[in-house]
Design a protein around this motif. Structure first.
Motif, PDB file in Angstrom:
ATOM      1  N   GLY A  61       1.907 -23.384 -47.126  1.00 24.99           N
ATOM      2  CA  GLY A  61       2.904 -23.518 -48.184  1.00 24.99           C
ATOM      3  C   GLY A  61       4.262 -22.997 -47.753  1.00 24.99           C
ATOM      4  O   GLY A  61       4.485 -22.619 -46.610  1.00 24.99           O
ATOM      5  N   GLY A  62       5.160 -22.993 -48.683  1.00 23.41           N
ATOM      6  CA  GLY A  62       6.509 -22.523 -48.441  1.00 23.41           C
ATOM      7  C   GLY A  62       7.477 -23.265 -49.337  1.00 23.41           C
ATOM      8  O   GLY A  62       7.094 -23.799 -50.379  1.00 23.41           O
ATOM      9  N   ILE A  63       8.725 -23.313 -48.902  1.00 21.74           N
ATOM     10  CA  ILE A  63       9.754 -24.003 -49.671  1.00 21.74           C
ATOM     11  C   ILE A  63      10.347 -25.125 -48.828  1.00 21.74           C
ATOM     12  O   ILE A  63      10.422 -25.029 -47.609  1.00 21.74           O
ATOM     13  N   GLU A  64      10.754 -26.202 -49.513  1.00 28.06           N
ATOM     14  CA  GLU A  64      11.347 -27.350 -48.839  1.00 28.06           C
ATOM     15  C   GLU A  64      12.285 -28.049 -49.807  1.00 28.06           C
ATOM     16  O   GLU A  64      12.201 -27.861 -51.021  1.00 28.06           O
ATOM     17  N   LEU A  65      13.172 -28.867 -49.275  1.00 29.76           N
ATOM     18  CA  LEU A  65      14.072 -29.633 -50.121  1.00 29.76           C
ATOM     19  C   LEU A  65      13.266 -30.626 -50.954  1.00 29.76           C
ATOM     20  O   LEU A  65      12.324 -31.235 -50.456  1.00 29.76           O
ATOM     21  N   ALA A  66      13.651 -30.793 -52.205  1.00 31.22           N
ATOM     22  CA  ALA A  66      13.009 -31.773 -53.079  1.00 31.22           C
ATOM     23  C   ALA A  66      13.771 -33.088 -53.065  1.00 31.22           C
ATOM     24  O   ALA A  66      13.278 -34.103 -53.557  1.00 31.22           O
ATOM     25  N   LYS A  67      14.978 -33.051 -52.526  1.00 30.17           N
ATOM     26  CA  LYS A  67      15.823 -34.244 -52.400  1.00 30.17           C
ATOM     27  C   LYS A  67      16.320 -34.310 -50.968  1.00 30.17           C
ATOM     28  O   LYS A  67      16.304 -33.309 -50.253  1.00 30.17           O
ATOM     29  N   LYS A  68      16.812 -35.464 -50.571  1.00 26.70           N
ATOM     30  CA  LYS A  68      17.449 -35.572 -49.256  1.00 26.70           C
ATOM     31  C   LYS A  68      18.762 -34.796 -49.301  1.00 26.70           C
ATOM     32  O   LYS A  68      19.436 -34.753 -50.335  1.00 26.70           O
ATOM     33  N   ALA A  69      19.127 -34.215 -48.172  1.00 33.41           N
ATOM     34  CA  ALA A  69      20.344 -33.400 -48.103  1.00 33.41           C
ATOM     35  C   ALA A  69      21.586 -34.204 -48.488  1.00 33.41           C
ATOM     36  O   ALA A  69      22.517 -33.655 -49.086  1.00 33.41           O
ATOM     37  N   ASN A  70      21.600 -35.486 -48.179  1.00 34.14           N
ATOM     38  CA  ASN A  70      22.774 -36.304 -48.520  1.00 34.14           C
ATOM     39  C   ASN A  70      22.809 -36.697 -49.995  1.00 34.14           C
ATOM     40  O   ASN A  70      23.742 -37.348 -50.440  1.00 34.14           O
ATOM     41  N   GLU A  71      21.819 -36.267 -50.759  1.00 35.85           N
ATOM     42  CA  GLU A  71      21.774 -36.523 -52.199  1.00 35.85           C
ATOM     43  C   GLU A  71      22.121 -35.276 -53.010  1.00 35.85           C
ATOM     44  O   GLU A  71      21.996 -35.285 -54.234  1.00 35.85           O
ATOM     45  N   ILE A  72      22.528 -34.214 -52.321  1.00 34.67           N
ATOM     46  CA  ILE A  72      22.839 -32.955 -53.007  1.00 34.67           C
ATOM     47  C   ILE A  72      24.322 -32.646 -52.831  1.00 34.67           C
ATOM     48  O   ILE A  72      24.735 -32.134 -51.789  1.00 34.67           O
ATOM     49  N   PRO A  73      25.150 -32.954 -53.847  1.00 39.22           N
ATOM     50  CA  PRO A  73      26.575 -32.635 -53.750  1.00 39.22           C
ATOM     51  C   PRO A  73      26.805 -31.134 -53.933  1.00 39.22           C
ATOM     52  O   PRO A  73      26.211 -30.507 -54.819  1.00 39.22           O
ATOM     53  N   LEU A  74      27.643 -30.559 -53.099  1.00 43.56           N
ATOM     54  CA  LEU A  74      27.907 -29.125 -53.181  1.00 43.56           C
ATOM     55  C   LEU A  74      28.495 -28.728 -54.527  1.00 43.56           C
ATOM     56  O   LEU A  74      28.162 -27.673 -55.074  1.00 43.56           O
ATOM     57  N   GLY A  75      29.371 -29.566 -55.062  1.00 41.78           N
ATOM     58  CA  GLY A  75      29.991 -29.251 -56.348  1.00 41.78           C
ATOM     59  C   GLY A  75      28.971 -29.088 -57.454  1.00 41.78           C
ATOM     60  O   GLY A  75      29.101 -28.209 -58.307  1.00 41.78           O
ATOM     61  N   GLU A  76      27.961 -29.915 -57.432  1.00 43.81           N
ATOM     62  CA  GLU A  76      26.905 -29.841 -58.435  1.00 43.81           C
ATOM     63  C   GLU A  76      26.167 -28.508 -58.338  1.00 43.81           C
ATOM     64  O   GLU A  76      25.904 -27.853 -59.347  1.00 43.81           O
ATOM     65  N   VAL A  77      25.843 -28.096 -57.128  1.00 43.29           N
ATOM     66  CA  VAL A  77      25.147 -26.820 -56.924  1.00 43.29           C
ATOM     67  C   VAL A  77      26.038 -25.662 -57.393  1.00 43.29           C
ATOM     68  O   VAL A  77      25.589 -24.783 -58.133  1.00 43.29           O
ATOM     69  N   VAL A  78      27.287 -25.682 -56.973  1.00 43.89           N
ATOM     70  CA  VAL A  78      28.217 -24.613 -57.349  1.00 43.89           C
ATOM     71  C   VAL A  78      28.365 -24.548 -58.863  1.00 43.89           C
ATOM     72  O   VAL A  78      28.300 -23.471 -59.458  1.00 43.89           O
ATOM     73  N   GLU A  79      28.531 -25.684 -59.487  1.00 48.68           N
ATOM     74  CA  GLU A  79      28.691 -25.721 -60.943  1.00 48.68           C
ATOM     75  C   GLU A  79      27.458 -25.177 -61.659  1.00 48.68           C
ATOM     76  O   GLU A  79      27.574 -24.429 -62.630  1.00 48.68           O
ATOM     77  N   ARG A  80      26.278 -25.547 -61.185  1.00 50.43           N
ATOM     78  CA  ARG A  80      25.047 -25.060 -61.820  1.00 50.43           C
ATOM     79  C   ARG A  80      24.928 -23.542 -61.716  1.00 50.43           C
ATOM     80  O   ARG A  80      24.535 -22.877 -62.658  1.00 50.43           O
TER      81      ARG A  80
END
Length: 140
Positions: A61-80
């Motif tokens: 087990g462990g952690i992994e991306l649930a989406k492709k990296a090119n589908e994750i906008p930085l602004g969205e993460v920062v805003e959240r």
């Protein structure tokens, strides 16, 4: 604007995961960046709730991306993670200032916020993730 430590750790965790194939452990992220495993675990919990990563329990087990990296906008993460990103209260709230009804600064700052967020949303996690080679060099 200065990002909170929590947002910083979230972005670093995402960058680490984007630069690897396979799952990682919270402790690996914490060790690489020299930060507390407890803090990384809290950020991982939020990243999972927001749908950016998934946690897999058990052997292998462990952690992994649930989406492709090119589908994750930085602004969205920062805003959240940041929530209210307004430079001044008057941009989002009425009757905060005596000159608010005719103040030109409010419009300038609102536009600056819009430009900043538009730019951050034009950049994806894939654009900022280190290459596996760069990451391997650091880990050794």
């Amino acid at each position: 604007m200065q990002l909170t430590t929590q947002t910083d750790y979230a972005l670093r965790t995402l960058m680490y995961l984007a630069s690897r194939s396979g799952r990682a452990k919270v402790a690996e992220v914490a060790d690489l960046f020299g930060i507390s495993s407890h803090h990384v675990a809290k950020v991982v919990n939020l990243l999972s709730r927001y749908g950016y990563i998934r946690s897999v329990r058990g052997l292998g087990g462990g952690i992994e991306l649930a989406k492709k990296a090119n589908e994750i906008p930085l602004g969205e993460v920062v805003e959240r993670f940041e929530g209210n990103m307004h430079l001044l209260d008057c941009i989002n709230t009425e009757n905060v200032c005596a000159i608010q009804s005719f103040c030109k600064l409010k419009g300038v700052l609102a536009e600056a916020e819009r430009v900043q967020l538009d730019y951050l949303n034009s950049v994806t996690l894939a654009d900022v993730a280190p290459s596996p080679r760069q990451l391997n060099h650091i880990e050794q």
